[in-house]
Scaffold this motif. Structure first.
Motif, PDB file in Angstrom:
ATOM      1  N   GLU A 152       0.833  -1.203   0.000  1.00 13.78           N
ATOM      2  CA  GLU A 152       0.000   0.000   0.000  1.00 13.78           C
ATOM      3  C   GLU A 152       0.869   1.255   0.000  1.00 13.78           C
ATOM      4  O   GLU A 152       0.659   2.171  -0.793  1.00 13.78           O
ATOM      5  CB  GLU A 152      -0.920   0.009   1.227  1.00 13.78           C
ATOM      6  CG  GLU A 152      -1.872  -1.150   1.323  1.00 13.78           C
ATOM      7  CD  GLU A 152      -3.032  -1.053   0.345  1.00 13.78           C
ATOM      8  OE1 GLU A 152      -3.019  -0.198  -0.563  1.00 13.78           O
ATOM      9  OE2 GLU A 152      -3.971  -1.845   0.485  1.00 13.78           O
ATOM     10  N   SER A 153       1.833   1.311   0.900  1.00 13.44           N
ATOM     11  CA  SER A 153       2.703   2.488   0.940  1.00 13.44           C
ATOM     12  C   SER A 153       3.519   2.597  -0.343  1.00 13.44           C
ATOM     13  O   SER A 153       3.692   3.697  -0.888  1.00 13.44           O
ATOM     14  CB  SER A 153       3.617   2.440   2.163  1.00 13.44           C
ATOM     15  OG  SER A 153       4.434   1.295   2.156  1.00 13.44           O
ATOM     16  N   LEU A 154       4.005   1.472  -0.848  1.00 11.19           N
ATOM     17  CA  LEU A 154       4.824   1.508  -2.064  1.00 11.19           C
ATOM     18  C   LEU A 154       4.029   1.985  -3.270  1.00 11.19           C
ATOM     19  O   LEU A 154       4.567   2.691  -4.132  1.00 11.19           O
ATOM     20  CB  LEU A 154       5.425   0.132  -2.340  1.00 11.19           C
ATOM     21  CG  LEU A 154       6.392  -0.407  -1.279  1.00 11.19           C
ATOM     22  CD1 LEU A 154       7.001  -1.723  -1.738  1.00 11.19           C
ATOM     23  CD2 LEU A 154       7.483   0.599  -0.946  1.00 11.19           C
ATOM     24  N   SER A 155       2.768   1.626  -3.351  1.00  9.04           N
ATOM     25  CA  SER A 155       1.948   2.133  -4.461  1.00  9.04           C
ATOM     26  C   SER A 155       1.851   3.650  -4.385  1.00  9.04           C
ATOM     27  O   SER A 155       1.847   4.340  -5.413  1.00  9.04           O
ATOM     28  CB  SER A 155       0.556   1.493  -4.442  1.00  9.04           C
ATOM     29  OG  SER A 155      -0.230   1.951  -3.358  1.00  9.04           O
ATOM     30  N   GLY A 156       1.779   4.185  -3.157  1.00  9.27           N
ATOM     31  CA  GLY A 156       1.763   5.634  -2.997  1.00  9.27           C
ATOM     32  C   GLY A 156       3.068   6.269  -3.420  1.00  9.27           C
ATOM     33  O   GLY A 156       3.084   7.297  -4.111  1.00  9.27           O
ATOM     34  N   TYR A 157       4.190   5.671  -3.032  1.00  9.93           N
ATOM     35  CA  TYR A 157       5.495   6.218  -3.413  1.00  9.93           C
ATOM     36  C   TYR A 157       5.666   6.209  -4.941  1.00  9.93           C
ATOM     37  O   TYR A 157       6.144   7.189  -5.528  1.00  9.93           O
ATOM     38  CB  TYR A 157       6.639   5.404  -2.805  1.00  9.93           C
ATOM     39  CG  TYR A 157       6.616   5.244  -1.311  1.00  9.93           C
ATOM     40  CD1 TYR A 157       5.809   6.050  -0.497  1.00  9.93           C
ATOM     41  CD2 TYR A 157       7.395   4.266  -0.688  1.00  9.93           C
ATOM     42  CE1 TYR A 157       5.798   5.888   0.879  1.00  9.93           C
ATOM     43  CE2 TYR A 157       7.389   4.112   0.685  1.00  9.93           C
ATOM     44  CZ  TYR A 157       6.582   4.908   1.464  1.00  9.93           C
ATOM     45  OH  TYR A 157       6.575   4.728   2.824  1.00  9.93           O
ATOM     46  N   LEU A 158       5.285   5.100  -5.565  1.00  9.03           N
ATOM     47  CA  LEU A 158       5.437   4.989  -7.022  1.00  9.03           C
ATOM     48  C   LEU A 158       4.506   5.949  -7.757  1.00  9.03           C
ATOM     49  O   LEU A 158       4.887   6.535  -8.771  1.00  9.03           O
ATOM     50  CB  LEU A 158       5.176   3.552  -7.460  1.00  9.03           C
ATOM     51  CG  LEU A 158       6.267   2.540  -7.067  1.00  9.03           C
ATOM     52  CD1 LEU A 158       5.762   1.109  -7.235  1.00  9.03           C
ATOM     53  CD2 LEU A 158       7.532   2.759  -7.889  1.00  9.03           C
ATOM     54  N   LEU A 159       3.305   6.124  -7.242  1.00 11.02           N
ATOM     55  CA  LEU A 159       2.366   7.073  -7.846  1.00 11.02           C
ATOM     56  C   LEU A 159       2.899   8.497  -7.696  1.00 11.02           C
ATOM     57  O   LEU A 159       2.818   9.307  -8.635  1.00 11.02           O
ATOM     58  CB  LEU A 159       0.995   6.936  -7.185  1.00 11.02           C
ATOM     59  CG  LEU A 159      -0.107   7.880  -7.670  1.00 11.02           C
ATOM     60  CD1 LEU A 159      -0.340   7.732  -9.172  1.00 11.02           C
ATOM     61  CD2 LEU A 159      -1.396   7.626  -6.900  1.00 11.02           C
ATOM     62  N   LEU A 160       3.453   8.807  -6.545  1.00  7.04           N
ATOM     63  CA  LEU A 160       4.028  10.126  -6.324  1.00  7.04           C
ATOM     64  C   LEU A 160       5.209  10.362  -7.260  1.00  7.04           C
ATOM     65  O   LEU A 160       5.335  11.444  -7.866  1.00  7.04           O
ATOM     66  CB  LEU A 160       4.458  10.246  -4.861  1.00  7.04           C
ATOM     67  CG  LEU A 160       5.028  11.571  -4.389  1.00  7.04           C
ATOM     68  CD1 LEU A 160       4.107  12.734  -4.723  1.00  7.04           C
ATOM     69  CD2 LEU A 160       5.303  11.508  -2.891  1.00  7.04           C
ATOM     70  N   GLY A 161       6.080   9.365  -7.399  1.00  4.06           N
ATOM     71  CA  GLY A 161       7.197   9.491  -8.332  1.00  4.06           C
ATOM     72  C   GLY A 161       6.728   9.715  -9.758  1.00  4.06           C
ATOM     73  O   GLY A 161       7.296  10.521 -10.501  1.00  4.06           O
ATOM     74  N   GLN A 162       5.672   9.008 -10.156  1.00  2.00           N
ATOM     75  CA  GLN A 162       5.102   9.187 -11.494  1.00  2.00           C
ATOM     76  C   GLN A 162       4.670  10.635 -11.714  1.00  2.00           C
ATOM     77  O   GLN A 162       4.945  11.232 -12.764  1.00  2.00           O
ATOM     78  CB  GLN A 162       3.892   8.261 -11.664  1.00  2.00           C
ATOM     79  CG  GLN A 162       3.142   8.462 -12.975  1.00  2.00           C
ATOM     80  CD  GLN A 162       1.798   7.744 -12.994  1.00  2.00           C
ATOM     81  OE1 GLN A 162       1.489   6.949 -12.094  1.00  2.00           O
ATOM     82  NE2 GLN A 162       0.980   8.021 -13.994  1.00  2.00           N
ATOM     83  N   GLN A 163       4.012  11.215 -10.716  1.00  3.33           N
ATOM     84  CA  GLN A 163       3.534  12.590 -10.863  1.00  3.33           C
ATOM     85  C   GLN A 163       4.682  13.590 -10.857  1.00  3.33           C
ATOM     86  O   GLN A 163       4.639  14.597 -11.576  1.00  3.33           O
ATOM     87  CB  GLN A 163       2.542  12.916  -9.748  1.00  3.33           C
ATOM     88  CG  GLN A 163       1.283  12.050  -9.755  1.00  3.33           C
ATOM     89  CD  GLN A 163       0.545  12.122 -11.075  1.00  3.33           C
ATOM     90  OE1 GLN A 163       0.527  13.150 -11.751  1.00  3.33           O
ATOM     91  NE2 GLN A 163      -0.065  11.013 -11.474  1.00  3.33           N
TER      92      GLN A 163
END
Length: 361
Positions: free
Chosen positions: A234-245
């Motif tokens: 869950e946290s990693l999906s947030g980190y990866l989504l943030l990096g994408q943005q």
């Protein structure tokens, strides 16, 4: 099921992960490798045996460095020429920070400073996600969740050092990375992550796994302490989504972000043990009568900002997180089977079914 993950942002990208041999870092390296990224890791050697990193046997660049060594970090960033950096290297344990406060501050504060200094001097770096913790907030034992605008602080050296890392990042963002061509820097604050492959000391699930393997009852310090529990993915999906943005070069994403579970994920230690016992019948525990260093009893996160502006949402609720965690350790104990990649595939499949912003079928 064919899905498009994070808009394909990581395929072919050079990505540096600090702390890649740790629990979170090893799961992130696994996911980035699956996404087609060219991954380099920078970390100390794993400090437990077994450990998730060694078990995964990933084919990524594996650099053993100390984040406290400024010159080594500068050379590594220059040599690897990353486009995206995920900074997870840390001294991550509250109780250990009481025994080693100077090491904790040197690693979490100055280590972050060393990395950011190297990144701002390396033209290839476009995006940086610096991971801190939910414990970076000045904890007033409020019943409501902390928001990104709430005051930073910390009682113990670990929590205070993570608040310090947030201040370092904010200072770099405002004063040293403000030019149009500078890397975009965001910080990410997640709750108590659980999942398979963690053997750290003084963490609930690893301690429980060791107790079960030894056939003994687990000694619990604070059964009524409440935390925001979530699966590591869950946290990693947030980190990866943030990096994408951040890679879109929109300045508004270069801020602090919470990635915590929904309200049902905020549960006491005793409730978590009771619930995981439904999937792991060998669970036994008792409360200790010994005195221990101070730890917060009540802590929760408000992730409204991530929900609203990033479109991030949890995929697995607490029951799912505990079930998958128990499944991982039981597979390891019974047959030494490493099911991390299989669980990642299941997580992605579940994310596609609920239509998360980063996973489109």
């Amino acid at each position: 099921m064919e899905v498009n993950l994070f808009g394909g942002s990581y395929r072919g990208r050079r990505v540096l992960v600090t702390g890649h041999t740790g629990f979170k870092g090893s799961w992130l390296a696994l996911w980035l490798a699956q996404l087609g990224a060219e991954v380099a890791g920078a970390s100390l050697a794993p400090n437990t045996d077994p450990n998730h990193w060694d078990l995964l046997k990933l084919n990524v660049e594996d650099h053993r460095v100390d984040i406290r060594d400024a010159d080594t970090i500068a050379h590594l960033v220059e040599n690897t020429q990353p486009e995206v950096v995920f900074h997870l290297a840390a001294q991550p344990l509250v109780r250990y920070s009481y025994a080693a406060p100077v090491e904790t501050w040197a690693t979490n504060v100055m280590g972050t400073c060393h990395l950011l200094e190297a990144c701002r001097k390396t033209a290839s770096v476009q995006a940086i996600v610096a991971v801190t913790t939910d414990k970076c907030y000045q904890n007033n034992e409020w019943v409501w969740g902390y928001r990104e605008c709430d005051r930073l602080g910390g009682h113990d050296p670990y929590s205070a050092s993570k608040a310090g890392a947030e201040l370092v990042a904010a200072s770099y963002r405002a004063s040293l990375m403000s030019s149009p061509d500078a890397p975009l820097l965001a910080t990410a604050r997640a709750g108590n992550v659980i999942g398979g492959g963690d053997w750290s000391q003084d963490r609930l699930i690893p301690d429980l796994a060791r107790a079960i393997a030894a056939g003994v009852s687990l000694e619990i310090r604070s059964p009524n302490a409440t935390r925001p529990w979530q699966h590591v993915l869950e946290s990693l999906s947030g980190y990866l989504l943030l990096g994408q943005q951040l890679l879109t070069r929109e300045q508004r994403f270069a801020e602090a972000w919470n990635f915590g579970p929904d309200a049902l994920g905020n549960r006491s230690v005793s409730e978590v043990l009771t619930r995981i016992g439904q999937s792991w019948p060998e669970v036994k525990w008792h409360q200790t009568t010994q005195a221990h260093p101070h730890e917060a009893r009540l802590l929760s996160l408000d992730s409204t900002k991530a929900h609203t502006l990033l479109g991030w949402q949890p995929v697995w609720d607490l029951e799912d997180a505990l079930r998958h965690t128990a499944e991982w350790y039981r597979a390891w104990h019974h047959s030494k089977d490493i099911i991390s990649a299989r669980q990642l595939d299941q997580y992605i499949e579940n994310a596609a079914k609920i239509g998360t912003s980063w996973c489109k079928a």
